[in-house]
Write an enzyme that holds these catalytic residues in place. Structure first.
Site, mmCIF file in Angstrom:
data_model
loop_
_atom_site.group_PDB
_atom_site.id
_atom_site.type_symbol
_atom_site.label_atom_id
_atom_site.label_comp_id
_atom_site.label_asym_id
_atom_site.label_seq_id
_atom_site.Cartn_x
_atom_site.Cartn_y
_atom_site.Cartn_z
ATOM 1 N N HIS A 142 3.477 -2.653 5.198
ATOM 2 C CA HIS A 142 3.146 -3.386 6.480
ATOM 3 C C HIS A 142 3.662 -2.584 7.297
ATOM 4 O O HIS A 142 4.053 -2.004 9.194
ATOM 5 C CB HIS A 142 3.282 -5.135 7.318
ATOM 6 C CG HIS A 142 3.517 -5.922 6.328
ATOM 7 N ND1 HIS A 142 4.350 -6.550 5.410
ATOM 8 C CD2 HIS A 142 2.475 -6.585 5.808
ATOM 9 C CE1 HIS A 142 4.063 -7.405 5.111
ATOM 10 N NE2 HIS A 142 2.562 -7.250 5.164
HETATM 11 S S1 FES Z 1 6.787 -3.665 7.091
HETATM 12 FE FE1 FES Z 1 6.431 -5.628 6.082
HETATM 13 S S2 FES Z 1 7.599 -5.885 4.470
HETATM 14 FE FE2 FES Z 1 8.251 -4.274 5.248
#
Ligand code: FES
Ligand code: HEM
Lengths: 182, 426
Positions: A142
């Site tokens: 993410h």
């Molecule tokens: S940014 Fe969501 S797990 Fe690393």
């Protein structure tokens, strides 16, 4: 409860028994649930498998990141370059989401060795080394960004990559899972 | 079929003997034979039967898979390959089960949006509807844990990401997560307990389905007009009308299901899940199964860990409030000209969120996700309550019969007064 008997002001024997039975049932129920919940926790074998592991730093070249496991958890052992160390130190700590100076994240006189847990503090993916804006780590899941000190610099991760307990037993050996006993 | 008896009278001596001891035959008769069904139901009302079929299909294929599957982190992946290559028709059992999960969700989403469109969640069907939302949550949990079982890369990292959602809970989060894992990371104990729960939950779903059908049989089915059955002429008996229609719909659905199973069995899965789980490497692009994508997009739209988790859970929690958030007195969207437009915008936003959930969380995808997420909540929390006050609904027909036959005398129906809705706003 008083209504089940008659409208008397004084509690009756029946009220007492009713409450006592209810209380005993509640306590008994809660006691019974306890072992079931507790059985879900990491078991004795898993805890025992958390014995400290020794890592030989000798073969790890400058700029390289090595992955090791301790208690089933991934750990990055990073041999930082001079620029990486400088980049990590030249940061205004106050601007960070989880303010920590680089010196608090490495052992004294061993600034070239950064040892951090290898799972993103957002939802646990493995960030990719030497990538992202600060060339520390970039998490593909993410988009969290970490710097060369493993500190979060962007994305949804709330805190820095945590430091596992470890100690230098010599200049080229560390033991993970064991704090220095000075 | 109006000559159908509405009360069950056992004919044989054994029937009478049995009926006075366990009146199950009369229960089946009143629920699935004589039960009055609105005469204007469309095929959107066959998805309940399709869902029951899918649940049974998942249980049957699942029980057989469990005979050959090994829930151990060192052997799970191999055992699934063993099912695929060595077990007779093992490939079929597994493809039916894996695609069956997707078909289950196709059917449930149609079923849910049917509810939203025809206002089936409104009084007097709130409890029925809430039981449905509970079934949906149990389905999500079951499908998630099932997907972990093959112990491929997506299994492992899906399990890691989803269990880590609970680490967002302040103070106790980390402890909860280690209790979910049974260790310090997703590992063998996690796989064992997920298998146990994956086996159990479908039977719990079955239990809630029974309550759901029970709650359905109190007010009876809603229908495209949203107005209740007022006389026997508005209804037809469940058997043969609904029974045959449901069976026909299930068969058509099986063709659709079969197409996936036999022609593109891996299309809905991820190639990465044919790589054994590796705790040191995350696949470059991890995405959940398609049926979780809209919720995943909502999770990622919020740039804060706890906030994202709360938004994701709220996206379903808000469904529980729908019977009270919708203030309109009219059930069916067919008579709600304004809401009809908002309904389709909402459907489009849900599809858009699903598409965004499959894209990497970067650049303009994030911005669009945020707008779509905001709209999703505005739909429930602002549009639904406000529209009920400002919208002028179209005139409702006087009866279901009138809506199908025009204002004239109609044909056969149920005996008068066979069913009347307890309370109706329609
Ligand atoms: S940014 Fe969501 S797990 Fe690393
Ligand atoms: C609500 C019903 C169910 C749903 C939605 C569901 C969903 C799933 C999913 C998505 C998978 C992963 C498939 C794959 O990619 O390989 C799976 C695997 C599995 N399920 Fe289920 N399942 C259900 C019921 C059951 C039941 C009742 C059992 C056992 C009694 C069962 C046993 C298994 C087994 C053994 C596997 C591992 C084999 C495999 O991965 O193919 N399932 N399930």
């Amino acid at each position: 409860m008083a209504e089940t008997t008659t409208h008397v002001a004084e509690p009756t024997r029946r009220d007492f028994l009713f409450i006592a039975t209810g209380a005993a049932a509640a306590v008994g129920g809660a006691t019974l649930v306890w072992p079931f919940i507790q059985s879900l926790a990491p078991d004795a074998a898993t805890v025992a498998a958390g014995a400290p592991v020794e890592v030989d730093l000798g073969p790890i070249a400058e700029g390289q990141i090595v992955k090791v496991f301790w208690r089933g958890k991934l750990i990055f052992v990073r041999h930082r370059t001079a620029e990486e160390i400088k980049a990590a130190q030249d940061v205004n700590v106050a601007t960070l989401r989880d303010p920590q100076p680089d010196s608090a994240r490495v052992k004294p006189d061993h600034a070239q060795w950064l040892i951090v847990y290898g799972n993103c503090t957002h939802l646990g993916c493995v960030p990719l080394g030497q990538q992202g804006e600060y060339h520390g780590w970039f998490c593909p899941c993410h988009g969290s960004v970490f710097d060369t000190s493993g500190r979060v610099r962007g994305g949804p991760a709330p805190i820095n990559l945590p430091i596992p307990p470890y100690t230098f037993t010599s200049d080229t050996k560390i033991v993970i899972g064991q704090e220095a006993t000075a | 079929m109006s000559q159908h008896a509405t009360t069950y009278v056992p004919k044989s001596a054994f029937g009478k003997w049995f009926e006075s001891r366990l009146p199950i035959a009369s229960l089946v008769h009143s629920s699935f034979i004589a039960f009055p069904v609105p005469r204007n139901l469309t095929y959107f009302w066959t998805f309940g039967a399709i869902l029951v079929f899918m649940l049974v299909a998942q249980i049957v294929t699942g029980v057989f898979l469990a005979m050959y599957y090994t829930p151990n982190a060192a052997m799970a992946f191999q055992s699934v390959e063993h099912i695929m290559r060595d077990v007779n028709y093992g490939w079929l059992l597994r493809y039916l089960h894996a695609n069956g999960a997707s078909m289950f969700f196709v059917a449930v989403y149609i079923h849910i949006f049917r509810n939203f469109y025809y206002g089936s969640y409104k009084a007097p069907r709130e409890v029925l509807y809430i039981l449905g939302v509970i079934i949906f949550l149990l389905m999500m949990a079951t499908a998630f844990m099932g997907y972990v079982l093959p112990w491929g890369q997506m299994s492992f990292w899906g399990a890691t990401v989803i269990t880590n959602l609970f680490s967002a809970i302040p103070v106790v989060g980390e402890t909860i997560v280690s209790f979910l894992w049974g260790g310090y990371s997703v590992g063998n104990p996690t796989l064992n307990r997920f298998f146990s729960l994956h086996f159990l939950l479908p039977f719990m779903i079955f239990g809630v389905v029974i309550l759901h059908v029970w709650a359905l049989h109190v007010p009876g089915q809603n229908n495209p007009t949203g107005i209740p059955i007022k006389s026997g002429k508005d209804a037809v008996p469940f058997t043969p009308y609904a029974t045959i229609k449901d069976i026909f719909a299930v068969v058509v659905f099986m063709l659709f299901f079969g197409y996936w199973v036999f022609y593109m069995p891996n299309y809905l899965g991820h190639a990465d899940n044919y790589i054994p789980a590796n705790p040191a490497v995350t696949p470059s692009h991890i995405v959940p199964e398609w049926y979780f994508l809209p919720f995943y997009a909502i999770l990622r739209a919020i740039p804060d860990k706890l906030g994202g988790v709360i938004a994701m859970f709220s996206a379903i929690a808000v469904w529980f409030l729908m019977p009270w958030l919708d203030t309109s007195k009219v059930r069916s969207t067919a008579y709600r000209p304004l809401y009809k437009q908002f309904f389709w915008v909402f459907v489009a936003v849900c599809v858009l969120l699903g598409w965004l959930g499959s894209k990497p969380a970067e650049g303009w995808y994030v911005v669009v996700s945020q707008i779509a997420t905001a709209y999703y909540f505005i739909h429930f929390l602002v549009i639904l309550p406000v529209l009920g006050f400002v919208e002028r609904p179209l005139p409702l027909p006087n009866s279901i019969l009138e809506s199908v036959m025009g204002v004239q005398k109609g044909g056969a129906g149920m005996p008068a007064g066979a069913n009347a809705e307890p309370q109706s706003k329609g």
